[in-house]
Motif scaffolding. Structure first.
Motif, mmCIF file in Angstrom:
data_model
loop_
_atom_site.group_PDB
_atom_site.id
_atom_site.type_symbol
_atom_site.label_atom_id
_atom_site.label_comp_id
_atom_site.label_asym_id
_atom_site.label_seq_id
_atom_site.Cartn_x
_atom_site.Cartn_y
_atom_site.Cartn_z
ATOM 1 N N GLY A 32 0.775 -1.233 0.000
ATOM 2 C CA GLY A 32 0.000 0.000 0.000
ATOM 3 C C GLY A 32 0.805 1.282 0.000
ATOM 4 N N LYS A 33 2.135 1.211 -0.039
ATOM 5 C CA LYS A 33 2.965 2.413 -0.092
ATOM 6 C C LYS A 33 2.912 2.980 -1.505
ATOM 7 C CE LYS A 33 7.365 4.329 1.254
ATOM 8 N NZ LYS A 33 6.899 5.485 1.957
ATOM 9 N N THR A 34 2.713 4.306 -1.605
ATOM 10 C CA THR A 34 2.556 4.962 -2.896
ATOM 11 C C THR A 34 3.764 5.833 -3.214
ATOM 12 O OG1 THR A 34 0.166 5.003 -2.561
ATOM 13 C CG2 THR A 34 1.045 6.445 -4.270
ATOM 14 N N PHE A 35 4.250 5.700 -4.441
ATOM 15 C CA PHE A 35 5.342 6.518 -4.961
ATOM 16 C C PHE A 35 4.812 7.258 -6.184
ATOM 17 C CE2 PHE A 35 7.269 2.855 -2.903
ATOM 18 C CZ PHE A 35 8.237 3.431 -2.099
ATOM 19 N N TYR A 36 5.070 8.564 -6.262
ATOM 20 C CA TYR A 36 4.554 9.395 -7.346
ATOM 21 C C TYR A 36 5.677 9.810 -8.293
ATOM 22 C CZ TYR A 36 0.562 9.749 -4.228
ATOM 23 O OH TYR A 36 -0.493 9.455 -3.415
ATOM 24 N N GLN A 37 5.337 10.010 -9.558
ATOM 25 C CA GLN A 37 6.255 10.480 -10.601
ATOM 26 C C GLN A 37 7.500 9.583 -10.679
ATOM 27 O OE1 GLN A 37 6.990 14.540 -9.459
ATOM 28 N NE2 GLN A 37 4.890 15.173 -9.893
ATOM 29 N N CYS A 38 7.278 8.313 -10.815
ATOM 30 C CA CYS A 38 8.358 7.320 -10.795
ATOM 31 C C CYS A 38 9.038 7.189 -12.151
ATOM 32 C CB CYS A 38 7.797 5.962 -10.388
ATOM 33 S SG CYS A 38 7.134 5.945 -8.729
ATOM 34 N N GLN A 39 10.352 7.109 -12.095
ATOM 35 C CA GLN A 39 11.154 6.831 -13.285
ATOM 36 C C GLN A 39 12.122 5.713 -12.937
ATOM 37 O OE1 GLN A 39 12.982 10.518 -14.551
ATOM 38 N NE2 GLN A 39 11.378 10.750 -16.074
ATOM 39 N N LEU A 40 12.172 4.707 -13.776
ATOM 40 C CA LEU A 40 13.048 3.562 -13.564
ATOM 41 C C LEU A 40 14.505 3.990 -13.634
ATOM 42 C CD1 LEU A 40 13.371 0.460 -13.350
ATOM 43 C CD2 LEU A 40 13.436 0.445 -15.842
ATOM 44 N N LEU A 41 15.291 3.563 -12.651
ATOM 45 C CA LEU A 41 16.724 3.840 -12.655
ATOM 46 C C LEU A 41 17.531 2.602 -13.022
ATOM 47 C CD1 LEU A 41 17.090 6.018 -9.427
ATOM 48 C CD2 LEU A 41 17.019 6.791 -11.801
ATOM 49 N N VAL A 43 17.456 -2.055 -12.926
ATOM 50 C CA VAL A 43 16.831 -3.337 -12.603
ATOM 51 C C VAL A 43 17.904 -4.248 -12.020
ATOM 52 C CG1 VAL A 43 15.591 -5.338 -13.513
ATOM 53 C CG2 VAL A 43 15.169 -3.069 -14.478
ATOM 54 N N TYR A 44 17.640 -4.784 -10.839
ATOM 55 C CA TYR A 44 18.535 -5.710 -10.146
ATOM 56 C C TYR A 44 17.897 -7.095 -10.131
ATOM 57 C CZ TYR A 44 20.916 -1.549 -8.372
ATOM 58 O OH TYR A 44 21.596 -0.364 -8.278
ATOM 59 N N PRO A 45 18.641 -8.127 -9.779
ATOM 60 C CA PRO A 45 18.053 -9.469 -9.726
ATOM 61 C C PRO A 45 16.906 -9.595 -8.713
ATOM 62 C CG PRO A 45 20.436 -9.624 -9.749
ATOM 63 C CD PRO A 45 20.089 -8.169 -9.596
ATOM 64 N N ASP A 46 16.949 -8.797 -7.641
ATOM 65 C CA ASP A 46 15.931 -8.905 -6.593
ATOM 66 C C ASP A 46 14.912 -7.769 -6.572
ATOM 67 O OD1 ASP A 46 17.824 -7.036 -5.808
ATOM 68 O OD2 ASP A 46 17.665 -7.541 -3.687
ATOM 69 N N GLY A 47 15.054 -6.782 -7.456
ATOM 70 C CA GLY A 47 14.118 -5.662 -7.474
ATOM 71 C C GLY A 47 14.556 -4.571 -8.428
ATOM 72 N N VAL A 48 13.935 -3.415 -8.288
ATOM 73 C CA VAL A 48 14.228 -2.279 -9.159
ATOM 74 C C VAL A 48 14.395 -1.016 -8.327
ATOM 75 C CG1 VAL A 48 13.035 -3.185 -11.198
ATOM 76 C CG2 VAL A 48 11.760 -1.895 -9.515
ATOM 77 N N THR A 49 15.147 -0.060 -8.866
ATOM 78 C CA THR A 49 15.246 1.236 -8.217
ATOM 79 C C THR A 49 14.525 2.260 -9.077
ATOM 80 O OG1 THR A 49 17.412 1.639 -9.219
ATOM 81 C CG2 THR A 49 17.395 0.811 -6.966
ATOM 82 N N PHE A 50 13.811 3.139 -8.395
ATOM 83 C CA PHE A 50 13.058 4.201 -9.032
ATOM 84 C C PHE A 50 13.427 5.534 -8.408
ATOM 85 C CE2 PHE A 50 10.180 0.654 -9.818
ATOM 86 C CZ PHE A 50 9.736 0.918 -11.106
ATOM 87 N N ALA A 51 13.524 6.560 -9.244
ATOM 88 C CA ALA A 51 13.532 7.925 -8.735
ATOM 89 C C ALA A 51 12.064 8.318 -8.668
ATOM 90 C CB ALA A 51 14.287 8.850 -9.689
ATOM 91 N N GLY A 55 12.322 11.428 -3.808
ATOM 92 C CA GLY A 55 13.671 10.880 -3.705
ATOM 93 C C GLY A 55 13.856 9.678 -4.596
ATOM 94 N N ALA A 56 14.346 8.592 -4.005
ATOM 95 C CA ALA A 56 14.566 7.351 -4.754
ATOM 96 C C ALA A 56 14.306 6.174 -3.823
ATOM 97 C CB ALA A 56 15.990 7.287 -5.289
ATOM 98 N N ALA A 57 14.012 5.027 -4.418
ATOM 99 C CA ALA A 57 13.732 3.836 -3.614
ATOM 100 C C ALA A 57 14.060 2.587 -4.406
ATOM 101 C CB ALA A 57 12.264 3.802 -3.204
ATOM 102 N N LYS A 58 14.456 1.556 -3.667
ATOM 103 C CA LYS A 58 14.591 0.232 -4.263
ATOM 104 C C LYS A 58 13.397 -0.577 -3.782
ATOM 105 C CE LYS A 58 17.513 -3.766 -4.917
ATOM 106 N NZ LYS A 58 18.787 -4.414 -4.624
#
Length: 78
Positions: A32-41, A43-51, A55-58
């Protein structure tokens, strides 16, 4: 200082022009956590990072909605 700012701006422009960054808009995780205006940074084997707007998140693949996991061809058996 001016050269480093110009260099970073140039790199961002090249990445955007080459289509390396993809806009995903709003992402809501399975928790249920929401991230707005996401851009893919990246792709890792276990997930993805987004700006995103704040800020940014994996984000682990298991936390992504099913449609996004499918876009990244995530297979939990691998």
């Amino acid at each position: 200082m001016k050269r480093s700012v110009l260099f970073i701006a140039l790199l961002l422009g090249v990445a955007s022009a080459s289509g390396e960054t993809k806009n995903y808009g709003t992402i809501v995780t399975r928790a249920g956590k929401t991230f707005y205006q996401c851009q893919l940074l990246h792709v890792y084997p276990d997930g993805v990072t987004f700006a995103h707007r704040d800020g940014a998140a994996k984000i682990a693949f298991k936390e992504l909605p099913a449609d996004l996991r499918g876009q990244f061809r995530y297979d939990p058996k691998v």
